[in-house]
Motif scaffolding. Structure first.
Motif, PDB file in Angstrom:
ATOM      1  N   SER A  64     -18.480  -1.390 -29.198  1.00  0.00           N
ATOM      2  CA  SER A  64     -17.765  -0.287 -28.540  1.00  0.00           C
ATOM      3  C   SER A  64     -18.492   1.046 -28.671  1.00  0.00           C
ATOM      4  N   GLN A  65     -18.883   1.398 -29.867  1.00  0.00           N
ATOM      5  CA  GLN A  65     -19.515   2.705 -30.076  1.00  0.00           C
ATOM      6  C   GLN A  65     -20.853   2.831 -29.354  1.00  0.00           C
ATOM      7  N   PRO A  66     -21.775   1.865 -29.482  1.00  0.00           N
ATOM      8  CA  PRO A  66     -23.026   1.993 -28.738  1.00  0.00           C
ATOM      9  C   PRO A  66     -22.801   1.993 -27.225  1.00  0.00           C
ATOM     10  N   PHE A  67     -21.809   1.242 -26.752  1.00  0.00           N
ATOM     11  CA  PHE A  67     -21.502   1.210 -25.323  1.00  0.00           C
ATOM     12  C   PHE A  67     -21.147   2.602 -24.818  1.00  0.00           C
ATOM     13  N   TRP A  68     -20.204   3.262 -25.478  1.00  0.00           N
ATOM     14  CA  TRP A  68     -19.751   4.568 -25.016  1.00  0.00           C
ATOM     15  C   TRP A  68     -20.814   5.645 -25.197  1.00  0.00           C
ATOM     16  N   LEU A  69     -21.539   5.604 -26.300  1.00  0.00           N
ATOM     17  CA  LEU A  69     -22.603   6.591 -26.504  1.00  0.00           C
ATOM     18  C   LEU A  69     -23.689   6.441 -25.443  1.00  0.00           C
ATOM     19  N   GLY A 106     -25.447  11.747 -18.560  1.00  0.00           N
ATOM     20  CA  GLY A 106     -26.337  12.839 -18.939  1.00  0.00           C
ATOM     21  C   GLY A 106     -25.797  13.768 -20.012  1.00  0.00           C
ATOM     22  N   VAL A 107     -24.840  13.303 -20.807  1.00  0.00           N
ATOM     23  CA  VAL A 107     -24.283  14.121 -21.888  1.00  0.00           C
ATOM     24  C   VAL A 107     -25.284  14.148 -23.040  1.00  0.00           C
ATOM     25  N   GLU A 108     -25.733  15.333 -23.404  1.00  0.00           N
ATOM     26  CA  GLU A 108     -26.640  15.458 -24.544  1.00  0.00           C
ATOM     27  C   GLU A 108     -25.838  15.384 -25.836  1.00  0.00           C
ATOM     28  N   HIS A 109     -26.325  14.626 -26.783  1.00  0.00           N
ATOM     29  CA  HIS A 109     -25.682  14.460 -28.091  1.00  0.00           C
ATOM     30  C   HIS A 109     -24.213  14.043 -27.952  1.00  0.00           C
ATOM     31  N   PRO A 110     -23.949  12.921 -27.281  1.00  0.00           N
ATOM     32  CA  PRO A 110     -22.561  12.510 -27.071  1.00  0.00           C
ATOM     33  C   PRO A 110     -21.794  12.276 -28.366  1.00  0.00           C
ATOM     34  N   GLU A 111     -22.533  11.961 -29.439  1.00  0.00           N
ATOM     35  CA  GLU A 111     -21.854  11.728 -30.729  1.00  0.00           C
ATOM     36  C   GLU A 111     -21.151  12.975 -31.235  1.00  0.00           C
ATOM     37  N   SER A 112     -21.483  14.140 -30.706  1.00  0.00           N
ATOM     38  CA  SER A 112     -20.799  15.361 -31.132  1.00  0.00           C
ATOM     39  C   SER A 112     -19.529  15.614 -30.309  1.00  0.00           C
ATOM     40  N   PHE A 113     -19.298  14.816 -29.265  1.00  0.00           N
ATOM     41  CA  PHE A 113     -18.135  15.004 -28.401  1.00  0.00           C
ATOM     42  C   PHE A 113     -17.093  13.907 -28.522  1.00  0.00           C
ATOM     43  N   ILE A 114     -17.495  12.754 -29.025  1.00  0.00           N
ATOM     44  CA  ILE A 114     -16.581  11.614 -29.065  1.00  0.00           C
ATOM     45  C   ILE A 114     -16.397  11.151 -30.499  1.00  0.00           C
ATOM     46  N   SER A 115     -15.168  10.832 -30.841  1.00  0.00           N
ATOM     47  CA  SER A 115     -14.894  10.265 -32.165  1.00  0.00           C
ATOM     48  C   SER A 115     -14.370   8.853 -31.971  1.00  0.00           C
ATOM     49  N   PHE A 116     -14.584   8.022 -32.980  1.00  0.00           N
ATOM     50  CA  PHE A 116     -14.196   6.622 -32.894  1.00  0.00           C
ATOM     51  C   PHE A 116     -13.262   6.262 -34.043  1.00  0.00           C
ATOM     52  N   HIS A 170      -0.670   7.841 -36.251  1.00  0.00           N
ATOM     53  CA  HIS A 170       0.488   7.510 -37.088  1.00  0.00           C
ATOM     54  C   HIS A 170       1.744   7.480 -36.223  1.00  0.00           C
ATOM     55  N   LEU A 171       2.246   6.291 -35.994  1.00  0.00           N
ATOM     56  CA  LEU A 171       3.498   6.105 -35.283  1.00  0.00           C
ATOM     57  C   LEU A 171       4.507   5.695 -36.355  1.00  0.00           C
ATOM     58  N   ASP A 172       5.151   4.559 -36.206  1.00  0.00           N
ATOM     59  CA  ASP A 172       5.939   4.029 -37.307  1.00  0.00           C
ATOM     60  C   ASP A 172       5.059   3.153 -38.190  1.00  0.00           C
ATOM     61  N   HIS A 173       3.788   3.098 -37.840  1.00  0.00           N
ATOM     62  CA  HIS A 173       2.743   2.422 -38.608  1.00  0.00           C
ATOM     63  C   HIS A 173       1.428   3.140 -38.285  1.00  0.00           C
ATOM     64  N   THR A 174       0.378   2.769 -38.963  1.00  0.00           N
ATOM     65  CA  THR A 174      -0.928   3.367 -38.677  1.00  0.00           C
ATOM     66  C   THR A 174      -1.700   2.442 -37.750  1.00  0.00           C
ATOM     67  N   SER A 175      -2.209   3.007 -36.688  1.00  0.00           N
ATOM     68  CA  SER A 175      -3.034   2.272 -35.743  1.00  0.00           C
ATOM     69  C   SER A 175      -4.295   3.100 -35.505  1.00  0.00           C
ATOM     70  N   PHE A 176      -5.170   2.625 -34.645  1.00  0.00           N
ATOM     71  CA  PHE A 176      -6.438   3.312 -34.425  1.00  0.00           C
ATOM     72  C   PHE A 176      -6.747   3.423 -32.946  1.00  0.00           C
ATOM     73  N   ILE A 177      -7.309   4.560 -32.559  1.00  0.00           N
ATOM     74  CA  ILE A 177      -7.782   4.789 -31.204  1.00  0.00           C
ATOM     75  C   ILE A 177      -9.253   4.395 -31.174  1.00  0.00           C
ATOM     76  N   ASP A 178      -9.647   3.589 -30.202  1.00  0.00           N
ATOM     77  CA  ASP A 178     -11.048   3.154 -30.139  1.00  0.00           C
ATOM     78  C   ASP A 178     -11.987   4.335 -29.958  1.00  0.00           C
ATOM     79  N   GLY A 179     -11.634   5.253 -29.094  1.00  0.00           N
ATOM     80  CA  GLY A 179     -12.464   6.438 -28.876  1.00  0.00           C
ATOM     81  C   GLY A 179     -11.624   7.584 -28.359  1.00  0.00           C
ATOM     82  N   TYR A 180     -12.057   8.806 -28.653  1.00  0.00           N
ATOM     83  CA  TYR A 180     -11.324   9.981 -28.188  1.00  0.00           C
ATOM     84  C   TYR A 180     -12.309  11.116 -27.939  1.00  0.00           C
TER      85      TYR A 180
END
Length: 92
Positions: free
Chosen positions: A27-32, A40-50, A55-65
């Motif tokens: 997932s991460q190499p795909f989006w980067l 053409g985004v320069e330094h995409p790692e500074s714009f996207i977090s993985f 935190h809902l009624d449990h902890t889950s994770f967003i693949d990318g934001y």
């Protein structure tokens, strides 16, 4: 990047990623690569977090934001049904 260069980059990207699709490992190499090589985004790692916690009624994770554009990414592995229920980390 011109429209023709972007179109060529998109074709090369699609060819490079054809048949791949392991969500947890690719997932991460795909989006980067998509952001850098096709859009053409320069330094995409500074714009996207993985794997940000949600935190809902449990902890889950967003693949990318991408906070600057409020883009939320939920990715599934190649061949996964997008409509079938998926067992969550909390067991539900």
């Amino acid at each position: 990047m011109t429209a023709a260069e972007q179109k060529r980059a998109a074709r090369e990207f699609a060819t490079a990623w054809e048949g791949k699709g392991y969500e947890k490992g690719q997932s991460q190499p795909f989006w980067l690569s998509l952001l850098r090589d096709v859009y053409g985004v320069e330094h995409p790692e500074s714009f996207i977090s993985f794997e940000d916690q949600v935190h809902l009624d449990h902890t889950s994770f967003i693949d990318g934001y991408i906070s600057a554009t409020h883009v939320l990414i939920e990715q599934k592995s190649l061949g996964k049904s997008l409509t079938a229920p998926i067992r969550q980390s909390d067991g539900s």
